[in-house]
Design a protein around this motif. Structure first.
Motif, PDB file in Angstrom:
ATOM      1  N   GLY A   1       0.850  -1.361  -0.159  1.00 34.62           N
ATOM      2  CA  GLY A   1       0.089  -0.121   0.064  1.00 34.62           C
ATOM      3  C   GLY A   1       0.902   1.323  -0.048  1.00 34.62           C
ATOM      4  O   GLY A   1       1.618   1.566  -0.883  1.00 34.62           O
ATOM      5  N   GLU A   2       0.595   2.064   0.967  1.00 36.93           N
ATOM      6  CA  GLU A   2       1.103   3.253   1.021  1.00 36.93           C
ATOM      7  C   GLU A   2       2.594   3.248   1.536  1.00 36.93           C
ATOM      8  O   GLU A   2       3.565   4.264   1.274  1.00 36.93           O
TER       9      GLU A   2
ATOM     10  N   GLU B   1      -5.118  -3.827  -4.267  1.00 42.00           N
ATOM     11  CA  GLU B   1      -4.047  -4.495  -3.648  1.00 42.00           C
ATOM     12  C   GLU B   1      -2.668  -4.062  -4.233  1.00 42.00           C
ATOM     13  O   GLU B   1      -2.571  -4.697  -5.356  1.00 42.00           O
TER      14      GLU B   1
END
Length: 166
Positions: free
Chosen positions: A86-87, A120
């Motif tokens: 993710g981030e 994702e």
């Protein structure tokens, strides 16, 4: 027109890097190993993205899950493996180790702006030892190639997509 029949890919394994810049080519070498040694369900696409950058953007349309495989500056010892999600991924790309990484960061940003961001994302990376002109990986990174492939296969299996050895 695509000659591929069956469902459209929804999972993309994207190996990026430059094969003439030593360890920078590890992502490409990992996906080459995958395509030579395994068969995947039709919904899984394995792509050698090289140094294409924004040219990959159309391939992200309809992709729900993305695995990026690359050399990543971790500050660790050469050969250190990382798995980011993710981030964490854009943050890892703040420290640019090669010209294509700005392209990857741009690719993810533009993809998000166009509404094609995968739900994702996982980055499987390794700390390079050398990104100078050379077609061979350093011994520390070469030693991690099989482990990177195993991590990719494990990630796909967790998502319900098993590969078959060729």
């Amino acid at each position: 027109m695509s000659l591929k029949s069956g469902p459209a890919p929804t999972v993309l394994v994207l190996g990026i890097g430059n094969l003439v810049m030593s360890d920078d080519g590890v992502g490409v070498k990992a996906v080459q190993k995958l395509t030579c040694e395994y068969r995947f369900p039709p919904v899984v696409d394995i792509m050698d993205g090289g140094t294409l950058g924004l040219d990959i953007l159309p391939r992200l349309e309809g992709i729900e899950r993305l695995i990026v495989v690359d050399a990543v500056e971790t500050g660790g010892a050469p050969g250190t493996l990382v798995r980011l999600t993710g981030e964490e991924i854009p943050l890892a790309l703040e420290t640019k180790i090669s010209p294509h990484q700005m392209g990857l960061k741009d690719l993810l940003t533009v993809s998000q702006l166009m509404g094609h961001m995968p739900q994702e994302m996982v980055l499987i990376g390794v700390q390079p030892g050398n990104i100078g002109m050379d077609t061979e990986l350093t011994p520390e990174v070469e030693a991690q190639l099989d482990a990177m492939v195993a991590l990719i296969l494990s990630e796909l299996e967790q998502w319900g997509y098993a590969a078959e050895p060729v």
